[in-house]
Scaffold this motif. Structure first.
Motif, PDB file in Angstrom:
ATOM      1  N   THR A  49       0.831  -1.204   0.000  1.00  0.00           N
ATOM      2  CA  THR A  49       0.000   0.000   0.000  1.00  0.00           C
ATOM      3  C   THR A  49       0.866   1.255   0.000  1.00  0.00           C
ATOM      4  N   PHE A  50       2.044   1.176   0.665  1.00  0.00           N
ATOM      5  CA  PHE A  50       2.961   2.313   0.638  1.00  0.00           C
ATOM      6  C   PHE A  50       3.515   2.515  -0.769  1.00  0.00           C
ATOM      7  N   LEU A  51       3.899   1.425  -1.425  1.00  0.00           N
ATOM      8  CA  LEU A  51       4.404   1.521  -2.793  1.00  0.00           C
ATOM      9  C   LEU A  51       3.352   2.103  -3.724  1.00  0.00           C
ATOM     10  N   ALA A  52       2.093   1.681  -3.555  1.00  0.00           N
ATOM     11  CA  ALA A  52       1.014   2.218  -4.385  1.00  0.00           C
ATOM     12  C   ALA A  52       0.876   3.724  -4.188  1.00  0.00           C
ATOM     13  N   GLY A  53       0.943   4.169  -2.926  1.00  0.00           N
ATOM     14  CA  GLY A  53       0.855   5.595  -2.659  1.00  0.00           C
ATOM     15  C   GLY A  53       2.022   6.353  -3.247  1.00  0.00           C
ATOM     16  N   LEU A  54       3.210   5.772  -3.156  1.00  0.00           N
ATOM     17  CA  LEU A  54       4.399   6.404  -3.709  1.00  0.00           C
ATOM     18  C   LEU A  54       4.286   6.580  -5.222  1.00  0.00           C
ATOM     19  N   ILE A  55       3.844   5.528  -5.904  1.00  0.00           N
ATOM     20  CA  ILE A  55       3.700   5.599  -7.359  1.00  0.00           C
ATOM     21  C   ILE A  55       2.623   6.608  -7.745  1.00  0.00           C
ATOM     22  N   ALA A 108     -13.321   7.542   5.941  1.00  0.00           N
ATOM     23  CA  ALA A 108     -14.471   8.301   5.443  1.00  0.00           C
ATOM     24  C   ALA A 108     -14.675   9.594   6.216  1.00  0.00           C
ATOM     25  N   ILE A 109     -14.472   9.539   7.541  1.00  0.00           N
ATOM     26  CA  ILE A 109     -14.777  10.691   8.384  1.00  0.00           C
ATOM     27  C   ILE A 109     -13.613  11.667   8.500  1.00  0.00           C
ATOM     28  N   HIS A 110     -12.384  11.139   8.551  1.00  0.00           N
ATOM     29  CA  HIS A 110     -11.253  11.985   8.937  1.00  0.00           C
ATOM     30  C   HIS A 110     -10.222  12.267   7.851  1.00  0.00           C
ATOM     31  N   SER A 111     -10.158  11.464   6.804  1.00  0.00           N
ATOM     32  CA  SER A 111      -9.011  11.577   5.896  1.00  0.00           C
ATOM     33  C   SER A 111      -9.129  12.696   4.872  1.00  0.00           C
ATOM     34  N   HIS A 112     -10.336  13.170   4.592  1.00  0.00           N
ATOM     35  CA  HIS A 112     -10.597  14.169   3.559  1.00  0.00           C
ATOM     36  C   HIS A 112     -10.265  13.638   2.164  1.00  0.00           C
ATOM     37  N   THR A 113     -10.384  12.333   1.974  1.00  0.00           N
ATOM     38  CA  THR A 113     -10.208  11.726   0.665  1.00  0.00           C
ATOM     39  C   THR A 113     -11.274  10.654   0.486  1.00  0.00           C
ATOM     40  N   LEU A 114     -11.554  10.297  -0.753  1.00  0.00           N
ATOM     41  CA  LEU A 114     -12.614   9.334  -1.031  1.00  0.00           C
ATOM     42  C   LEU A 114     -12.080   8.039  -1.614  1.00  0.00           C
ATOM     43  N   SER A 115     -10.783   7.760  -1.450  1.00  0.00           N
ATOM     44  CA  SER A 115     -10.248   6.497  -1.953  1.00  0.00           C
ATOM     45  C   SER A 115      -9.215   5.954  -0.982  1.00  0.00           C
ATOM     46  N   PHE A 116      -8.986   4.651  -1.063  1.00  0.00           N
ATOM     47  CA  PHE A 116      -8.005   4.025  -0.185  1.00  0.00           C
ATOM     48  C   PHE A 116      -7.490   2.748  -0.836  1.00  0.00           C
ATOM     49  N   PHE A 117      -6.314   2.298  -0.390  1.00  0.00           N
ATOM     50  CA  PHE A 117      -5.727   1.037  -0.834  1.00  0.00           C
ATOM     51  C   PHE A 117      -6.010  -0.023   0.221  1.00  0.00           C
ATOM     52  N   VAL A 118      -6.204  -1.263  -0.215  1.00  0.00           N
ATOM     53  CA  VAL A 118      -6.500  -2.328   0.745  1.00  0.00           C
ATOM     54  C   VAL A 118      -5.931  -3.650   0.249  1.00  0.00           C
ATOM     55  N   ILE A 119      -5.437  -4.459   1.168  1.00  0.00           N
ATOM     56  CA  ILE A 119      -5.052  -5.836   0.889  1.00  0.00           C
ATOM     57  C   ILE A 119      -5.091  -6.599   2.204  1.00  0.00           C
ATOM     58  N   ALA A 120      -5.500  -7.866   2.154  1.00  0.00           N
ATOM     59  CA  ALA A 120      -5.501  -8.729   3.338  1.00  0.00           C
ATOM     60  C   ALA A 120      -4.971 -10.094   2.927  1.00  0.00           C
ATOM     61  N   GLN A 121      -4.057 -10.632   3.734  1.00  0.00           N
ATOM     62  CA  GLN A 121      -3.473 -11.923   3.414  1.00  0.00           C
ATOM     63  C   GLN A 121      -3.352 -12.800   4.653  1.00  0.00           C
TER      64      GLN A 121
END
Length: 283
Positions: A37-43, A150-163
């Protein structure tokens, strides 16, 4: 070499202002969920400055990224802008139990849409977790993290993964956003709090959350019952890892962009796990 929360807290990952960027990360053979998720944000942030770019992975990593849909996200998000090396391999699909939730960038329709997103991700995991009690923990984690975004980030998108990692019986969930960050929200109510690390730590305290910070991280920290459990949070210039018995602040963290990166890890079927009483199990 793995890319995990320790590597994230180093100073080696910088945003450049070149119109074309070239990044060689062949030294990394595996990316933890938080690393992905950090790499995705960086790119994604890099393309605020660059028109095109390339990333070189090693063969092991490119196979792994293909299996968990990270390369599909790159293709979809940066079509004709980003080149990945080596070429795409013939892949072996891991079992559903290991994948749990493939990497994705999810967008809220609006800030009140997070409950629908929680239901969507929970349904994806439900058939793969195989244990009602463990599923309830995962469901609660999604609820806490997505409501925070949704309440605090002031953005409408996020990255997610679960393993799930059968070798050591652990489950890792990472959810990240490129919003304003925890320190921004905490200092609105507590301007005297010093560092970003302090802001993250304060955000997990019950009296801080209920008094206006409202970060909702106290519940997540209460899940840290097994010695293998941890909660890792990186936000703006802050970087902290929590376990049941300790809090570790990483100094010198600099992600070059605002946002919040959270990973929670807990051992499945742990003898330390509290039983969940009087619940309606959804399957």
């Amino acid at each position: 070499m793995n890319f995990d929360y320790i590597k994230i807290s180093s100073r080696t990952w910088k945003i450049t202002k070149d119109p074309y960027f070239n990044r060689d990360i062949t030294k990394y053979s595996f990316f933890n969920p938080i690393g992905l998720t950090f790499l995705a944000g960086l790119i994604k942030k890099q393309f605020d400055y660059s028109e095109a770019g390339s990333i070189a992975f090693n063969t092991t990593t490119i196979n792994y990224l293909e299996r968990i849909n990270f390369l599909e996200w790159l293709d979809k998000t940066f079509s004709d802008k980003l080149t990945t090396y080596p070429n795409r391999p013939n892949i072996y699909r891991s079992t559903l139990e290991e994948r749990l939730l493939e990497f994705d960038e999810i967008k809220f329709k609006n800030r009140y849409n997070y409950e629908e997103c929680i239901t969507h991700m929970s349904e994806l995991c439900q058939e793969r977790i195989g244990d009602a009690i463990e599923f309830m923990y995962i469901d609660d984690v999604f609820g806490e993290l997505l409501s925070n975004i949704a309440i605090h980030s002031h953005t409408l998108s996020f990255f997610v993964i679960a393993q799930k990692y059968p070798s050591n019986n652990t489950i890792k969930i990472s959810i990240s956003d490129l919003g304003v960050g925890i320190p921004y929200n905490i200092r609105r109510f507590y301007p005297d709090i010093g560092t970003d690390n302090d802001s993250i730590i304060y955000a997990t305290e019950p009296e801080i959350s209920s008094a206006g910070g409202g970060m909702g991280l106290t519940t997540l920290k209460s899940y840290l019952e097994d010695p293998a459990d941890y909660l890792f949070i990186a936000s703006n210039k802050g970087c902290v890892k929590f376990t049941k018995k300790s809090t570790i602040s990483y100094l010198g963290f600099d992600s070059n962009f605002t946002g919040t990166f959270i990973e929670i890890c807990f051992r499945s079927h742990s003898k330390y796990r509290r039983a969940i009483q009087d619940i309606d199990v959804p399957f």
